[in-house]
Design an enzyme around this catalytic site. Structure first.
Site: not given
Ligand SMILES: O=C(O)C1=C[C@@H](OP(=O)(O)O)[C@@H](O)[C@H](O)C1
Ligand SMILES: C=C(OP(=O)(O)O)C(=O)O
Length: 412
Positions: A10, A81, A157, A183, A297, A320, A324, A328, A394
């Site tokens: 991030s 994302g 977010s 988030s 996450d 949410n 993803k 999940r 990833k």
């Protein structure tokens, strides 16, 4: 034992955006080298920004406050994302040029409509080339005047982060009224990093006020990835070992470090120091009910080790996680059930009962977090295998080698 983890995805993505938007050269120290951040950097290069990655520990980015230097580009956002939400907004603030954004099959399914709707409301010439509200899309940049805009960020977010970071590139700045948000700690990362590149966002109730005027370049050190650290902390808790992750302490930007508070409630010893966090497993994990809306996450990390707790583990407010890298909630439930564990799910929750997971082949659904989470749980379930182990690329390309070394060092 000291266990260093790679840089934050991030933070790396935001630093790349902010460096590209700033006038002059920025340096990103210890960025994450993974598919997501490689795709982000390659996307910036395709847009014409100067991206020099000769030194893997110090990426040099030459920014362009007026927008992408290239007159046209095809940008492949892969499975990220961050790239899929941040880069179209960056390009839209340019003053001339036509840019197309596409992504992996799963990223094409993930939502972008609230963000593209806000950009359209701001007058951006943007077209969805396939399904409405999804990638691929094309942006024809002609500058953004700015002003008032509403945004629903309750599915991601990242929509808000994209608009916030674009704000200083508009002529008049942005006043973003947020009607829903998830988030939240990721928005705090964004605001702190914008400050690091010279921009102060203010808040008036549910409205974020972003001034115009652009960014200044920075020499920016990327902190280690707190979501990646969750696998190390969970492994310590499960194996009854001690792990100290340097670079993630009391001043850390990332909310996912709060995962250690969940482990503490379950019985692990946790010490958050000024510049490092230590978790020691005590040989016992208690059941827990936890709201993970802020740190979702790490939901798969907890779900995978949950059967080893001595009571039910219930994870709430994580709707949410269904949008993803895969759904999940269902993917965790599917794998746990395949292991013989009793699991219930609802629209935004999962409850996992104590059990003895059987070794099975984990269905990764192309999701790095599915592979890494069940690898941690595999500490107590020898014989666990994965249908797609390389999906970890990833965010953590050498995760399996890293984890094998950790196990060898711990003797587990
Ligand atoms: O802004 C970011 O860097 C991220 C925000 C979160 O997504 P959502 O806001 O979509 O929950 C998180 O899950 C993702 O891994 C990274
Ligand atoms: C959800 C994730 O990634 P992104 O939304 O950035 O693709 C993740 O890394 O768990």
């Amino acid at each position: 034992m000291i266990v260093a983890v790679p840089g934050s995805k991030s933070v790396t993505a935001r630093a790349l955006f902010l460096a590209a938007a700033a006038g002059g050269e920025s340096v990103l120290r210890r960025p994450l080298l993974s598919d997501d951040t490689d795709g982000f950097a390659a996307g910036l290069a395709a847009l014409g920004y100067g991206v020099d990655r000769t030194d893997p520990d110090a990426w040099r980015i030459t920014g362009s406050p007026a927008g992408p230097p290239a007159p046209a580009a095809d940008v492949q956002c892969r499975d990220a994302g961050t790239a899929a939400r941040f880069l179209p907004a960056l390009a839209a603030a340019g003053h001339r040029g036509t840019y197309r954004f596409d992504a992996s099959a799963q990223m094409r399914r993930r939502p972008v409509a609230p963000l593209t709707g806000a950009l359209l409301a701001l007058g951006v010439d943007l077209m969805h080339d396939g399904e409405a509200g999804r990638l691929p899309l094309t942006v024809r940049a002609a500058g953004i005047k700015g002003g008032d805009v509403e945004l629903d960020a309750s599915l991601s977010s990242q929509f808000l982060t994209a608009l916030l970071m674009t704000g200083p590139l508009t002529a008049e700045g942005l006043r973003i009224r947020v009607t829903g948000i998830v988030s939240v700690p990721y928005v705090e990362i964004t605001l702190a990093m914008m400050r690091g590149f010279g921009v102060e966002v203010t808040r008036e109730g549910d409205t974020f006020v972003v001034p115009p005027g652009g960014y200044r370049p920075a020499d920016y050190a990327v902190e280690p990835d707190a979501s990646a650290a969750s696998y190390v902390f969970a492994a310590a808790a499960l194996a009854g070992r001690t792990a100290t992750v340097p670079g993630l302490g009391r001043g850390a930007l990332q909310g996912d470090l709060r995962f250690v508070e969940v482990l503490r409630r379950m019985g692990a010893e946790v010490e958050i120091g000024p510049d490092a966090t230590t978790v020691t497993g005590t040989g016992r994990l208690a059941g827990v009910t936890v709201n993970m809306r802020d740190i979702s996450d790490t939901m798969p990390t907890l779900a995978a080790i949950a059967p080893f707790a001595d009571g039910p583990v219930r994870i709430e407010d994580v709707y949410n996680t269904r949008v993803k890298e895969c759904d999940r909630l269902e993917a965790c439930a599917q794998n746990l059930r395949a292991q013989g564990v009793t699991v219930e799910t609802g629209p935004d929750w999962i409850e996992i009962h104590p059990g003895t997971p059987a070794p099975v082949e984990i269905a990764c659904h192309g999701d790095h977090r599915m592979a890494m989470s069940f690898a941690v749980a595999g500490l107590r379930t020898p014989g666990t295998t994965f249908d797609d182990p390389s999906c970890v690329k990833k965010t953590f390309p050498d995760f399996h080698e890293f984890f094998a070394r950790l196990r060898a060092d711990w003797g587990v």
